[in-house]
Write a protein that holds these residues in place. Structure first.
Motif, PDB file in Angstrom:
ATOM      1  N   SER A   5       0.831  -1.210   0.000  1.00 41.23           N
ATOM      2  CA  SER A   5       0.000   0.000   0.000  1.00 41.23           C
ATOM      3  C   SER A   5       0.868   1.264   0.000  1.00 41.23           C
ATOM      4  CB  SER A   5      -0.974   0.006   1.174  1.00 41.23           C
ATOM      5  OG  SER A   5      -0.272   0.004   2.390  1.00 41.23           O
ATOM      6  N   ILE A  82      -7.506   2.187  -3.304  1.00 35.42           N
ATOM      7  CA  ILE A  82      -8.798   1.512  -3.426  1.00 35.42           C
ATOM      8  C   ILE A  82      -8.577   0.003  -3.395  1.00 35.42           C
ATOM      9  CG2 ILE A  82     -10.790   1.113  -4.915  1.00 35.42           C
ATOM     10  CD1 ILE A  82     -10.383   4.046  -5.900  1.00 35.42           C
ATOM     11  N   ASP A  83      -7.647  -0.448  -4.210  1.00 32.29           N
ATOM     12  CA  ASP A  83      -7.195  -1.841  -4.189  1.00 32.29           C
ATOM     13  C   ASP A  83      -5.819  -1.878  -4.849  1.00 32.29           C
ATOM     14  OD1 ASP A  83      -7.497  -2.017  -7.007  1.00 32.29           O
ATOM     15  OD2 ASP A  83      -9.467  -2.933  -6.860  1.00 32.29           O
ATOM     16  N   GLY A  87      -6.566   3.702  -7.282  1.00 33.97           N
ATOM     17  CA  GLY A  87      -6.419   4.644  -6.191  1.00 33.97           C
ATOM     18  C   GLY A  87      -6.864   6.029  -6.600  1.00 33.97           C
ATOM     19  N   VAL A  88      -6.989   6.896  -5.600  1.00 33.18           N
ATOM     20  CA  VAL A  88      -7.397   8.283  -5.804  1.00 33.18           C
ATOM     21  C   VAL A  88      -6.398   9.168  -5.071  1.00 33.18           C
ATOM     22  CG1 VAL A  88      -9.214   9.996  -5.367  1.00 33.18           C
ATOM     23  CG2 VAL A  88      -9.833   7.643  -5.900  1.00 33.18           C
ATOM     24  N   THR A 109      -8.602   9.953 -10.128  1.00 38.44           N
ATOM     25  CA  THR A 109      -8.767   8.517  -9.928  1.00 38.44           C
ATOM     26  C   THR A 109      -7.890   7.807 -10.946  1.00 38.44           C
ATOM     27  OG1 THR A 109     -11.038   8.859  -9.198  1.00 38.44           O
ATOM     28  CG2 THR A 109     -10.428   6.610  -9.877  1.00 38.44           C
TER      29      THR A 109
END
Length: 128
Positions: A5, A82-83, A87-88, A109
């Motif tokens: 992450s 997000i996964d 992602g944002v 995004t």
């Protein structure tokens, strides 16, 4: 070794800075288009929604002097994973061209394709 992450957040931040480098260049269209997924939507203040194809093409709208600033900074930057493949990034943008200031909140995004490249799915700016 950073967790996955953390690496995704770093990748997203690098891509967002690359986007702003392109947006503030003399000819942003080709570089921004290269970063976009085929379905991308770009929403800028007081403009129609820009797309890769269609009536409001990114290349047509991003001609000379589009978003051209002398300087800019991204503040309150927050990458959100997000996964593993999406992602944002949300933030506030402060920029200037001469004595004209630009202040907005923004988000992009991003999605990662099977080739590992991060692509823009949606970019949005709201004037403050």
């Amino acid at each position: 070794m950073p967790q996955i992450s953390e690496r995704i957040c770093e990748d997203l931040l690098l891509r967002e800075r690359a986007l702003w480098t392109a947006l503030t260049s003399g000819n942003p269209g080709p570089a921004v288009l290269k970063m976009c997924s085929p379905e991308a939507n770009l929403l800028f203040p007081q403009m129609p929604i820009l797309t890769v194809d269609g009536d409001n093409k990114i290349l047509n709208a991003m001609e000379n002097k589009f978003h051209r600033f002398d300087n800019y900074s991204l503040d309150e930057v927050r990458p959100i994973v997000i996964d593993l493949m999406a992602g944002v990034v949300t933030y506030k943008i402060t920029a200037a061209r001469g004595s004209t200031a630009y202040n907005a909140s923004a988000s992009t995004t991003w999605g990662q394709g099977s080739d590992g490249e991060w692509k823009i799915f949606c970019h949005q700016e709201t004037l403050l």
